[in-house]
Every structure is written in structure tokens, then in C-alpha cells.
Design an enzyme around this catalytic site. Structure first.
Site, PDB file in Angstrom:
ATOM      1  N   SER A   9      85.201 -63.942  -7.893  1.00 18.47           N
ATOM      2  CA  SER A   9      86.500 -63.188  -8.003  1.00 18.47           C
ATOM      3  C   SER A   9      86.472 -62.504  -6.775  1.00 18.47           C
ATOM      4  CB  SER A   9      86.185 -62.263  -9.114  1.00 18.47           C
ATOM      5  OG  SER A   9      87.282 -61.371  -9.209  1.00 18.47           O
ATOM      6  N   HIS A  34      88.552 -67.405  -7.972  1.00 19.77           N
ATOM      7  CA  HIS A  34      89.337 -66.588  -8.974  1.00 19.77           C
ATOM      8  C   HIS A  34      89.938 -65.410  -8.400  1.00 19.77           C
ATOM      9  CE1 HIS A  34      89.807 -65.158 -13.156  1.00 19.77           C
ATOM     10  NE2 HIS A  34      89.477 -64.151 -12.694  1.00 19.77           N
ATOM     11  N   ASP A  36      92.397 -62.065  -9.119  1.00 20.50           N
ATOM     12  CA  ASP A  36      92.798 -61.299 -10.169  1.00 20.50           C
ATOM     13  C   ASP A  36      94.007 -60.446  -9.688  1.00 20.50           C
ATOM     14  OD1 ASP A  36      89.458 -60.787 -10.994  1.00 20.50           O
ATOM     15  OD2 ASP A  36      90.880 -61.490 -12.464  1.00 20.50           O
ATOM     16  N   MET A  38      96.884 -57.849 -10.921  1.00 19.98           N
ATOM     17  CA  MET A  38      96.808 -56.768 -11.813  1.00 19.98           C
ATOM     18  C   MET A  38      98.057 -55.925 -11.561  1.00 19.98           C
ATOM     19  SD  MET A  38      93.098 -55.533 -11.863  1.00 19.98           S
ATOM     20  CE  MET A  38      91.696 -56.425 -12.071  1.00 19.98           C
ATOM     21  N   HIS A  67      94.283 -65.249 -12.321  1.00 15.02           N
ATOM     22  CA  HIS A  67      94.407 -64.745 -13.531  1.00 15.02           C
ATOM     23  C   HIS A  67      95.424 -63.431 -13.451  1.00 15.02           C
ATOM     24  CE1 HIS A  67      91.472 -62.007 -16.150  1.00 15.02           C
ATOM     25  NE2 HIS A  67      92.787 -62.342 -16.702  1.00 15.02           N
ATOM     26  N   MET A  69      97.098 -60.686 -14.755  1.00 13.16           N
ATOM     27  CA  MET A  69      96.773 -59.580 -15.891  1.00 13.16           C
ATOM     28  C   MET A  69      98.141 -58.702 -15.670  1.00 13.16           C
ATOM     29  SD  MET A  69      92.839 -58.946 -15.198  1.00 13.16           S
ATOM     30  CE  MET A  69      92.861 -59.772 -13.753  1.00 13.16           C
ATOM     31  N   MET A 140      87.416 -63.232 -22.096  1.00 14.30           N
ATOM     32  CA  MET A 140      87.095 -62.229 -21.267  1.00 14.30           C
ATOM     33  C   MET A 140      85.682 -61.563 -21.742  1.00 14.30           C
ATOM     34  SD  MET A 140      89.265 -61.986 -18.752  1.00 14.30           S
ATOM     35  CE  MET A 140      88.742 -60.064 -18.125  1.00 14.30           C
ATOM     36  N   ASP A 174      84.489 -64.150 -17.999  1.00 11.29           N
ATOM     37  CA  ASP A 174      84.916 -63.377 -16.989  1.00 11.29           C
ATOM     38  C   ASP A 174      84.695 -62.091 -17.353  1.00 11.29           C
ATOM     39  OD1 ASP A 174      88.296 -62.800 -15.323  1.00 11.29           O
ATOM     40  OD2 ASP A 174      86.216 -62.154 -14.827  1.00 11.29           O
TER      41      ASP A 174
HETATM   42  C1  DX5 Z   1      88.713 -57.904 -14.549  1.00 12.42           C
HETATM   43  C2  DX5 Z   1      88.625 -59.437 -13.947  1.00 12.42           C
HETATM   44  C3  DX5 Z   1      87.312 -60.022 -13.437  1.00 12.42           C
HETATM   45  C4  DX5 Z   1      86.485 -59.214 -12.615  1.00 12.42           C
HETATM   46  C5  DX5 Z   1      85.166 -59.571 -12.728  1.00 12.42           C
HETATM   47  O1  DX5 Z   1      89.695 -57.403 -15.034  1.00 12.42           O
HETATM   48  O2  DX5 Z   1      89.481 -60.071 -14.559  1.00 12.42           O
HETATM   49  O3  DX5 Z   1      87.567 -61.164 -12.998  1.00 12.42           O
HETATM   50  O4  DX5 Z   1      87.341 -59.088 -11.246  1.00 12.42           O
HETATM   51  O5  DX5 Z   1      84.434 -58.833 -11.644  1.00 12.42           O
HETATM   52  P1  DX5 Z   1      82.703 -58.751 -12.157  1.00 12.42           P
HETATM   53  O6  DX5 Z   1      82.085 -60.221 -12.155  1.00 12.42           O
HETATM   54  O7  DX5 Z   1      82.513 -57.603 -11.087  1.00 12.42           O
HETATM   55  O8  DX5 Z   1      82.739 -58.170 -13.680  1.00 12.42           O
HETATM   56 ZN    ZN Z   2      89.862 -62.313 -13.761  1.00  9.78          ZN
END
Ligand code: DX5
Ligand code: ZN
Length: 224
Positions: A9, A34, A36, A38, A67, A69, A140, A174
Site C-alpha cells: 500500500s 494497493h 488508498d 481517502m 481502494h 474510502m 478490513m 488490509d
Molecule cells: C487503511 C488502508 C490500508 C493501510 C494499510 O485505511 O486502507 O491499506 O494503508 O497500512 P498498514 O499495512 O500500515 O496497516
Molecule cells: Zn487500503
């Protein structure tokens, strides 16, 4: 049963040099990237947008597992598809017609993914799985918004519940995944492993990716 894949990620990468981070993942033998996304509303953090996905698309041929969010992902799936996303994942908790949005993601030429947060019962996604609307299920194992959080083991039962019903489903997990937590996650049936902190903080990412894959393969689905 689908094969084990490791997906770093880039939320955990140096934001000042994301291109280098993407290349580092590729050199390290990652299977996918991956990403993220947000919005600061659905989760209390703001991260990156389609432009970063487009940069990654220019830099690597690795598939991108994007992903979302986002409170209203339906308003953004086209931009991420155009940017080059391979899989677009939305949350069952989002403010949208989830089934319609999953169909639209596929209509844009991307694989569709459905994500469920720790407090949400896994049964909440069964209807769209029954209808065959999701190519990937993301369970998650942290509350979304930030990297570096502690792994929530309760996610394992959700993974097992999906794996037992859908033996061929792509199941990702994740949050807090490292060389140790990958073992119970794989044992319960996850086959895609998102890892940010544990891979980007590793002294040797290539060795960490290889070890994570080996640790997962050693116990994959042994608890089913
Ligand atoms: C959190 C993300 C994850 C996160 C994982 O909201 O969806 O993908 O980046 O990071 P680690 O592996 O550090 O928990
Ligand atoms: Zn994620």
C-alpha cells in the site's frame, strides 16, 4: 483456489517520491499496488486522487488495486478507471447504491471490489456476492483512514465466512498485515495481502515480500 498475492500500500510510502516507491514495489516482486484513496469524510484522512493512479499507471505495469474510502464513490469511479485502475473497491458502508456502483465499475472495464469495515457484519456483503457483482472482497483488519495501526484478528472469521461460501473469490485483507499476522489471515483463507508499514519500513522490501508470500503459502486455507 486463487493464488497468494502481495500488494504493498503506497499510503506508507514517501509522499515526496511516489514514483520511486512504485518502482521499489515492482523491483521487490509485488504482485499488485494497493492505492488508498481517502476523502476526509468517509474516513478522517485525505490521501491521494486519480492523478497519483495515473502516475503509477505510467510508471508500472503492475495491476492497481484502488481502494476508495469515499462517502460517495459513485461520483469518482470514472476518473479512477480513466486513470488506469485495474480493480476499484468501494465500501458497503458508502452512501451509494452499492450494487449499481459495482455494475458501473465493471462497465468501465475494471474489476469490482466490495470492502467491509471491522464493525460491519460480513453478512452485509452477501447479497452482492450472491448476485456475482464483486470480483474481490476486501476485509478490513483495521478501521480505515491510516496506516500503521494494530491488526484486528476478528477480521479472520469474516475471511473464513467468505472463503467457505466462495472458494474461488479473490479475498484481500488490509490493515496491520506483517510477517506474523499474514499467517492467521492466510490460514483463514485470504489470498491477497495489503501491507503498507511492514513492507515500506522493512530494511529489504524484496526479502519482506518473499517472506510474506512464503509465510502465507505455508498455511493458506489450513483453517477451513
Ligand atoms: C487503511 C488502508 C490500508 C493501510 C494499510 O485505511 O486502507 O491499506 O494503508 O497500512 P498498514 O499495512 O500500515 O496497516
Ligand atoms: Zn487500503
Amino acid at each position: 483456489m486463487p493464488k497468494i498475492e502481495i500488494m504493498p500500500s503506497i499510503l506508507a510510502a514517501d509522499m515526496g517520491n511516489l514514483e520511486a516507491a512504485i518502482r521499489q514495489c515492482e523491483r521487490a516482486g509485488a504482485d499488485q499496488i494497493h492505492m488508498d484513496i481517502m476523502d476526509g469524510v468517509f474516513v478522517p484522512n485525505i490521501s491521494m486522487g486519480p492523478a497519483v493512479v495515473a502516475m503509477a499507471d505510467r510508471v508500472t505495469n503492475l495491476p492497481m488495486d484502488v481502494h476508495l474510502m469515499l462517502l460517495q464513490p459513485q461520483n469518482h469511479i470514472e476518473a479512477f478507471a480513466k486513470a488506469g485502475a485495474d480493480t476499484i473497491l468501494i465500501h458497503i458502508e458508502a452512501d451509494c447504491d452499492v450494487e449499481d456502483t459495482l455494475k458501473k465499475i465493471r462497465g468501465l472495464g475494471c474489476k469490482s471490489g466490495i470492502t467491509v469495515n471491522p464493525p460491519t457484519p460480513v453478512e452485509s456483503i452477501f447479497q452482492c456476492l450472491e448476485k456475482g457483482l464483486a470480483d474481490e472482497v476486501l476485509i478490513m483488519s483495521v478501521n480505515p483512514g491510516f496506516g500503521g495501526q494494530k491488526y484486528i484478528a476478528a477480521a479472520e472469521a469474516k475471511v473464513a465466512a467468505v472463503r467457505s461460501r466462495y472458494p474461488d473469490m479473490l479475498i484481500s485483507i488490509d490493515g496491520g498485515i506483517d510477517l506474523e499476522t499474514v499467517k492467521p489471515a492466510a490460514a483463514h483463507g485470504a489470498n491477497l495481502f495489503v501491507a503498507g508499514t511492514s513492507l515500506f519500513k522493512a530494511p529489504d522490501m524484496k526479502a519482506a515480500v518473499a517472506q510474506m508470500r512464503a509465510n502465507a503459502e505455508a498455511v493458506y486455507c489450513s483453517k477451513i
